[in-house]
Design an enzyme around this catalytic site. Structure first.
Site, short mmCIF file in Angstrom:
data_model
loop_
_atom_site.label_atom_id
_atom_site.label_comp_id
_atom_site.label_asym_id
_atom_site.label_seq_id
_atom_site.Cartn_x
_atom_site.Cartn_y
_atom_site.Cartn_z
CB SER A 142 35.81 9.25 12.43
OG SER A 142 35.35 10.28 13.28
CE1 TYR A 155 34.53 12.41 7.73
CE2 TYR A 155 33.67 12.68 9.94
CZ TYR A 155 34.72 12.42 9.09
OH TYR A 155 35.97 12.14 9.61
N1 LIG Z 1 40.95 15.72 11.83
C1 LIG Z 1 39.97 15.12 12.50
O1 LIG Z 1 39.39 15.71 13.44
C2 LIG Z 1 39.56 13.72 12.14
C3 LIG Z 1 38.87 12.96 13.11
C4 LIG Z 1 38.49 11.66 12.80
C5 LIG Z 1 38.79 11.12 11.55
N2 LIG Z 1 39.46 11.87 10.63
C6 LIG Z 1 39.75 11.26 9.32
O2 LIG Z 1 41.14 11.26 9.13
C7 LIG Z 1 41.43 11.22 7.73
C8 LIG Z 1 42.48 12.26 7.42
O3 LIG Z 1 41.97 13.54 7.69
P1 LIG Z 1 42.86 14.73 8.25
O4 LIG Z 1 42.33 15.12 9.56
O5 LIG Z 1 44.29 14.42 8.12
O6 LIG Z 1 42.41 15.88 7.22
P2 LIG Z 1 43.24 16.73 6.16
O7 LIG Z 1 44.38 17.39 6.80
O8 LIG Z 1 42.19 17.57 5.48
O9 LIG Z 1 43.80 15.65 5.13
C9 LIG Z 1 42.96 14.97 4.24
C10 LIG Z 1 43.82 14.21 3.25
O10 LIG Z 1 42.96 13.51 2.32
C11 LIG Z 1 43.30 13.91 0.99
N3 LIG Z 1 42.08 13.90 0.19
C12 LIG Z 1 40.89 14.50 0.47
N4 LIG Z 1 40.02 14.31 -0.53
C13 LIG Z 1 40.67 13.56 -1.47
C14 LIG Z 1 40.31 13.06 -2.74
N5 LIG Z 1 39.10 13.29 -3.29
N6 LIG Z 1 41.21 12.33 -3.44
C15 LIG Z 1 42.46 12.09 -2.92
N7 LIG Z 1 42.85 12.55 -1.72
C16 LIG Z 1 41.98 13.28 -1.00
C17 LIG Z 1 43.91 15.31 1.13
O11 LIG Z 1 44.81 15.64 0.08
P3 LIG Z 1 44.40 16.56 -1.20
O12 LIG Z 1 43.51 17.66 -0.69
O13 LIG Z 1 45.70 17.02 -1.76
O14 LIG Z 1 43.68 15.63 -2.11
C18 LIG Z 1 44.69 15.15 2.43
O15 LIG Z 1 45.92 14.53 2.18
C19 LIG Z 1 40.10 11.45 7.02
O16 LIG Z 1 39.59 10.21 6.57
C20 LIG Z 1 39.20 12.01 8.13
O17 LIG Z 1 37.85 11.71 7.90
C21 LIG Z 1 39.86 13.15 10.90
#
Ligand SMILES: NC(=O)c1ccc[n+]([C@@H]2O[C@H](COP(=O)([O-])OP(=O)(O)OC[C@H]3O[C@@H](n4cnc5c(N)ncnc54)[C@H](OP(=O)(O)O)[C@@H]3O)[C@@H](O)[C@H]2O)c1
Length: 264
Positions: A142, A155
């Site tokens: 991130s 985080y």
């Molecule tokens: N969106 C942003 O602004 C942003 C910015 C920078 C980085 N990121 C990073 O991008 C990545 C994906 O995030 P996203 O934005 O796509 O968020 P999201 O839509 O909330 O997706 C998160 C994914 O991780 C899975 N997950 C969460 N906790 C888990 C656990 N304990 N075990 C297994 N799976 C788990 C969730 O599935 P389940 O809930 O079904 O387990 C879901 O598929 C993350 O690492 C996040 O930190 C996001």
């Protein structure tokens, strides 16, 4: 036409939603067999059906809570035996609030998922990748990796780990045929901010955001090119560059402001 069992396998954690689903979509379009990992089994099945229908590839799923060390260990053993061509460590989450106000053991599940599981799954795939002299690991970090992140302290630290770990491995593996890439998105409209309680922050209300599809496209392209790191978005690249020169305490003050809630 369905992908053959010999098609290269890509494992994508967090592959049932958001950025992970968009990455799985791109890899499916490239002809990879897919193994999607997340907790929500119904959402996993729906994602698998959709990807398989649209790309004609074989898509398997594993419901697994990556914050659970024993479940992660069992998954790591399975993935080691599958010897995938690609591992995408994308699953992760954040939380929001002053660390001292969060109920203990706040942060433990985040460290287990964002840090420990990512590390364990990477160690599971590298031996077979090195033996084949071929393989790609994409770790989702991130822009939070570049400066301390008050109000999301654990985080931010977890993502600093992902970036540092990935760049160190990329250097260790240089010339081996195996590459490790850290993907650094900024605010991205997925379920992340709502789950983390960050929707009202200046960061998520004010910053320009990039779609999950664009983040995935940039991440997969960088991974296939064997780059060590990719920062998505011009403003985010500027931020990453600027934080290299700012005193850390000053950077923490600036990110603290960005993480405050906007009241109107
Ligand atoms: N969106 C942003 O602004 C942003 C910015 C920078 C980085 N990121 C990073 O991008 C990545 C994906 O995030 P996203 O934005 O796509 O968020 P999201 O839509 O909330 O997706 C998160 C994914 O991780 C899975 N997950 C969460 N906790 C888990 C656990 N304990 N075990 C297994 N799976 C788990 C969730 O599935 P389940 O809930 O079904 O387990 C879901 O598929 C993350 O690492 C996040 O930190 C996001």
């Amino acid at each position: 036409m369905a992908s053959s069992p010999a098609a290269p396998l890509a494992v994508v954690t967090g592959g049932n939603a958001g950025i992970g689903l968009a990455i799985a979509d791109r890899l499916g379009a490239l002809g990879h067999r897919l193994l999607l990992v997340a907790r929500d089994g119904a959402r996993l099945e729906a994602a698998a059906r959709d990807l398989s229908d649209r790309h004609g590839v074989v898509v398997d799923t594993r419901a697994c809570d990556l914050s659970d060390a024993a479940a992660t260990e069992a998954l790591a053993a399975e993935i080691a035996a599958l010897a995938p061509a690609v591992l995408v460590n994308n699953a992760g989450f954040g939380d929001y609030g002053p660390f001292a106000d969060l109920p203990p053991p706040s942060g433990a599940g985040m460290i287990a998922t964002n840090v420990a599981a990512l590390t364990r799954l990477t160690s599971a795939v590298l031996p077979s990748m090195r033996t084949r002299a071929s393989g790609r690991v994409l770790n989702v970090a991130s822009t939070a990796a570049f400066a301390p992140l008050p109000l999301a302290a654990v985080y931010g630290a977890s993502k600093a780990y992902v970036l540092s770990f990935s760049l160190a491995l990329a250097e260790e593996l240089a010339g081996s045929g195996v590459t490790v890439t850290a993907l650094c998105p900024g605010p991205t409209p997925t379920g992340f901010a709502a789950r983390a309680g960050m929707t009202r922050t200046e960061l998520f209300r004010g910053a320009p955001s990039t779609s999950a599809e664009e983040v995935a496209a940039r991440g997969v392209a960088a991974m296939l090119a064997g780059k060590g790191m990719v920062v998505v978005g011009g403003a985010n690249r500027l931020l990453a560059f600027a934080t290299r020169f700012a005193p850390r305490a000053l950077a923490a003050r600036a990110t603290h402001r960005a993480m405050r809630e906007r009241l109107r």
